[in-house]
Write an enzyme that holds these catalytic residues in place. Structure first.
Site, short mmCIF file in Angstrom:
data_model
loop_
_atom_site.label_atom_id
_atom_site.label_comp_id
_atom_site.label_asym_id
_atom_site.label_seq_id
_atom_site.Cartn_x
_atom_site.Cartn_y
_atom_site.Cartn_z
N ALA A 37 -8.15 2.72 4.50
CA ALA A 37 -6.90 2.55 3.74
C ALA A 37 -5.98 1.59 4.47
O ALA A 37 -6.16 1.32 5.66
CB ALA A 37 -6.20 3.90 3.55
N TYR A 87 3.66 2.70 0.35
CA TYR A 87 2.39 3.29 0.80
C TYR A 87 2.07 4.54 -0.03
O TYR A 87 0.97 4.68 -0.56
CB TYR A 87 2.49 3.64 2.28
CG TYR A 87 1.38 4.53 2.78
CD1 TYR A 87 0.07 4.06 2.91
CD2 TYR A 87 1.63 5.86 3.12
CE1 TYR A 87 -0.96 4.89 3.36
CE2 TYR A 87 0.62 6.70 3.57
CZ TYR A 87 -0.66 6.20 3.69
OH TYR A 87 -1.67 7.03 4.12
#
Length: 282
Positions: free
Chosen positions: A61, A126
């Site tokens: 990620a 995020y």
């Protein structure tokens, strides 16, 4: 069983790699940005078609939370669109997916441990992209398990524990935020749980929460690190407002682990026991 692990050199991927020797009958394929760049969805699809795993552990990620505020398009490709490609491939090929998500999908203004059905409401870029990644998995219909975690640390990679050790070694006094509450996650504990789920007969798709047991602040975490390592550094507690960052952080990140324990029999160690275990290796 062929298991593909993304984020091969991240904290979780590295712990899974270390534990993988305990599963000699499985074939583990570890990929990082060189082998499977998550910012290129076409290559992600090509790699999946080439490797054809039975299970994907999606641990890779974009995790630079503050930098994400100024790179929203790139973060979305990695944390959302690439995850969607993996989910679609999983559904189309009748395979399984375990995806790692985050407490940052929540607003962070609750005061009781967060359950899986708590409404998501990210407060930064995020968290928003991770929320979109979760939604892409659900919409794909893939046979997938999403595990939200928080405050991850390990002997591998950069993290709060290693940063605190460095700062407390270099400085006589440091300041640490005391009004953000949660519980840390030793990546090795999470890796063990993921591998246990994969090798059990209890697979059940859905969203789950996992972090270590306990309730502390970042200040409490730092004090424990100092005590266990026997360091001599003064730690001053400060509010979040005294340490502004580009991305907002949730004030409350404590996750309720009842579902993962009840469904899979997951063993969730106390945060301090896991911290002590990790620090013996540093």
């Amino acid at each position: 069983m062929k298991i593909l692990v993304t984020g091969a050199f991240g904290q979780l991927g590295s712990e899974i790699r270390e534990l993988s020797v305990n599963y000699p009958h499985d074939t583990f394929v570890f990929v990082d940005r060189e082998e499977m760049p998550l910012d290129n969805v076409e290559i992600v699809a090509e790699v999946l078609n080439d490797i054809r795993p039975d299970i994907i552990i999606s641990g890779g990620a974009y995790t630079a939370v503050d930098k994400a505020e100024s790179e929203s398009e790139l973060v979305d490709i990695i944390n959302h669109r690439a995850v969607g490609v993996m989910a679609d491939w999983t559904a189309k090929n009748n395979k399984k997916l375990i995806h790692i998500s985050t407490d940052y999908v929540f607003q962070g203004d609750c005061r009781i441990p967060l359950k899986e059905d708590e409404p998501t409401d990210p407060i930064n870029v995020y968290g928003l992209t991770k929320q979109r990644g979760e939604q892409a998995i659900i919409e794909s219909g893939a046979d997938a398990i999403i595990i939200r975690t928080a405050w991850v640390y390990s002997t591998y990679g950069a993290n709060f524990v290693k940063t605190m050790i460095r700062l407390m070694t270099e400085k006589e006094e440091i300041s640490v935020i005391d009004d953000q509450v949660g519980s840390p996650t030793y990546a090795r504990d999470l890796a063990k749980t993921i591998l246990d789920i994969i090798h059990s007969s209890k697979w059940q798709k859905g969203i789950y929460h996992f972090s270590n047991e306990g309730r502390i602040s970042w200040f409490d975490f730092a004090v424990a690190i100092r005590e266990i390592k026997g360091l001599d550094c003064k730690i001053t507690a400060i509010p979040t407002t005294a340490y502004p960052t580009p991305a907002a952080r949730p004030k409350f990140s404590l996750l309720d682990k009842s579902k993962i324990k009840d469904t899979f029999g997951a063993v969730v160690p106390d945060w301090k026991d896991s911290l002590e275990e990790m620090l013996t290796k540093v």
